[in-house]
Design a protein around this motif. Structure first.
Motif, PDB file in Angstrom:
ATOM      1  N   ASN A 199       4.713  13.396  -6.416  1.00 56.12           N
ATOM      2  CA  ASN A 199       3.508  13.742  -6.060  1.00 56.12           C
ATOM      3  C   ASN A 199       2.582  14.835  -6.831  1.00 56.12           C
ATOM      4  O   ASN A 199       3.142  15.854  -7.215  1.00 56.12           O
ATOM      5  CB  ASN A 199       3.799  14.437  -4.502  1.00 56.12           C
ATOM      6  CG  ASN A 199       2.558  14.864  -3.958  1.00 56.12           C
ATOM      7  OD1 ASN A 199       1.459  15.213  -4.476  1.00 56.12           O
ATOM      8  ND2 ASN A 199       2.515  14.415  -2.750  1.00 56.12           N
ATOM      9  N   GLN A 254       0.633   2.029  -3.935  1.00 55.78           N
ATOM     10  CA  GLN A 254       1.326   2.452  -2.672  1.00 55.78           C
ATOM     11  C   GLN A 254       0.900   1.601  -1.561  1.00 55.78           C
ATOM     12  O   GLN A 254      -0.422   1.424  -1.122  1.00 55.78           O
ATOM     13  CB  GLN A 254       1.066   3.764  -2.031  1.00 55.78           C
ATOM     14  CG  GLN A 254       2.218   4.158  -1.048  1.00 55.78           C
ATOM     15  CD  GLN A 254       2.143   5.477  -0.677  1.00 55.78           C
ATOM     16  OE1 GLN A 254       1.561   6.456  -1.110  1.00 55.78           O
ATOM     17  NE2 GLN A 254       2.827   6.100   0.284  1.00 55.78           N
ATOM     18  N   GLU A 276       2.763   0.880   1.805  1.00 57.91           N
ATOM     19  CA  GLU A 276       3.250   1.612   2.773  1.00 57.91           C
ATOM     20  C   GLU A 276       3.862   2.939   2.448  1.00 57.91           C
ATOM     21  O   GLU A 276       4.122   3.180   1.399  1.00 57.91           O
ATOM     22  CB  GLU A 276       4.271   0.820   3.599  1.00 57.91           C
ATOM     23  CG  GLU A 276       3.863  -0.844   3.712  1.00 57.91           C
ATOM     24  CD  GLU A 276       5.041  -1.690   4.510  1.00 57.91           C
ATOM     25  OE1 GLU A 276       6.122  -1.278   4.784  1.00 57.91           O
ATOM     26  OE2 GLU A 276       4.680  -2.876   4.404  1.00 57.91           O
ATOM     27  N   PRO A 277       4.135   3.759   3.416  1.00 56.74           N
ATOM     28  CA  PRO A 277       4.570   4.970   3.234  1.00 56.74           C
ATOM     29  C   PRO A 277       5.936   4.998   2.169  1.00 56.74           C
ATOM     30  O   PRO A 277       5.999   5.748   1.341  1.00 56.74           O
ATOM     31  CB  PRO A 277       4.951   5.627   4.463  1.00 56.74           C
ATOM     32  CG  PRO A 277       4.002   4.943   5.473  1.00 56.74           C
ATOM     33  CD  PRO A 277       3.721   3.638   5.097  1.00 56.74           C
ATOM     34  N   ALA A 278       6.922   3.982   2.592  1.00 57.54           N
ATOM     35  CA  ALA A 278       7.880   3.921   1.789  1.00 57.54           C
ATOM     36  C   ALA A 278       8.160   2.607   0.789  1.00 57.54           C
ATOM     37  O   ALA A 278       9.149   2.097   0.380  1.00 57.54           O
ATOM     38  CB  ALA A 278       9.151   3.887   2.561  1.00 57.54           C
ATOM     39  N   LYS A 279       7.013   2.138   0.462  1.00 55.53           N
ATOM     40  CA  LYS A 279       6.778   0.872  -0.431  1.00 55.53           C
ATOM     41  C   LYS A 279       5.468   1.080  -1.513  1.00 55.53           C
ATOM     42  O   LYS A 279       4.588   1.332  -1.180  1.00 55.53           O
ATOM     43  CB  LYS A 279       6.574  -0.515   0.648  1.00 55.53           C
ATOM     44  CG  LYS A 279       6.832  -1.695  -0.252  1.00 55.53           C
ATOM     45  CD  LYS A 279       6.860  -2.811   0.688  1.00 55.53           C
ATOM     46  CE  LYS A 279       6.833  -4.174   0.186  1.00 55.53           C
ATOM     47  NZ  LYS A 279       6.529  -5.416   1.034  1.00 55.53           N
ATOM     48  N   ILE A 280       6.228   0.683  -2.611  1.00 54.99           N
ATOM     49  CA  ILE A 280       5.130   0.744  -3.589  1.00 54.99           C
ATOM     50  C   ILE A 280       5.257  -0.568  -4.433  1.00 54.99           C
ATOM     51  O   ILE A 280       6.126  -1.431  -4.646  1.00 54.99           O
ATOM     52  CB  ILE A 280       5.059   1.860  -4.690  1.00 54.99           C
ATOM     53  CG1 ILE A 280       6.603   1.615  -5.399  1.00 54.99           C
ATOM     54  CG2 ILE A 280       5.111   3.102  -4.180  1.00 54.99           C
ATOM     55  CD1 ILE A 280       6.625   2.631  -6.703  1.00 54.99           C
TER      56      ILE A 280
END
Length: 169
Positions: free
Chosen positions: A161, A133, A135-139
Motif C-alpha cells: 500500500n 484491483q 475486488e478487495p482480494a483480487k487483482i
C-alpha cells in the motif's frame, strides 16, 4: 542557367549538363548527390521473451533524411541485433541497451560528431505492464510479453500500500 551556381532544394541526385553555345552539343556532365542529415533520431524500448525477435524501428527527423542507420547491442549474450536490419533476437532473461546511430553514409565513422545517436532499452523476461484491483482480494496483472511457460506463483509477488507502506503476501 549561365552562372554555374547550384542550390539544393531537396535530397536526391541531379545531373548537370553543359552545352556549347556554338554547337548546342553537350561538352560536360556532372552528377551531384544532395543529402539531408537527420536532426534527431528516436526509437522505443522493446520487451521480449527469450527466443523471440523483433525489428527495432528508428525514426529520423526530418523524415526526408538520407542518413543510414546502424544498430549495436551492448550485450550480445542477451540480445543480438542486425547492424543494418535492426532485427533483435533475445537469448536470455535480462536487460541491455541497443545503440542506434544515424550517419551520413555507411563509411562514416560511428564516432563522428555529426552523427545522431539514441539508446533503446531491451527487456527480456516477464515485465508487468499494468495492474488493476478487481475486488478487495483480487487483482489483474497484465504483462508486456506472453508469459505462457513462465512458472509464476502468487508468492513470487509483493503487493504494498503506497500510503501505509504495508506489504501483503
Amino acid at each position: 542557367l549561365t552562372t554555374g551556381k547550384l542550390k539544393a532544394r531537396a535530397p536526391g541526385t541531379v545531373t548537370v549538363k553543359a552545352k556549347s553555345r556554338k554547337t548546342g552539343k553537350e561538352v560536360a556532365r556532372k552528377t551531384f548527390t544532395v543529402r539531408q542529415r537527420a536532426t534527431s533520431i528516436k526509437a522505443s524500448d522493446v520487451y521480449l521473451n527469450p527466443g523471440d525477435y523483433t525489428y527495432v524501428k528508428a525514426k529520423l527527423t526530418p523524415s526526408t533524411s538520407t542518413d543510414v542507420i546502424r544498430f549495436y547491442s551492448s550485450d550480445k549474450e542477451i540480445v543480438t541485433i542486425g547492424a543494418t536490419s535492426g532485427k533483435a533476437k533475445a537469448y536470455k532473461i535480462g536487460e541491455t541497451t541497443i545503440r542506434v546511430i544515424a550517419k551520413a553514409s555507411k563509411s562514416v565513422s560511428n564516432s563522428s560528431k555529426a552523427n545522431k545517436t539514441t539508446s533503446v532499452n531491451i527487456y527480456i523476461g516477464a515485465y508487468i505492464d499494468y495492474v488493476q484491483q478487481l475486488e478487495p482480494a483480487k487483482i489483474k496483472v497484465d504483462f508486456k510479453t506472453d508469459v505462457t511457460g513462465y512458472d509464476m506463483k502468487a508468492s513470487d509477488f509483493d503487493i504494498s500500500n503506497n500510503k501505509t507502506k504495508k506489504k501483503f503476501a
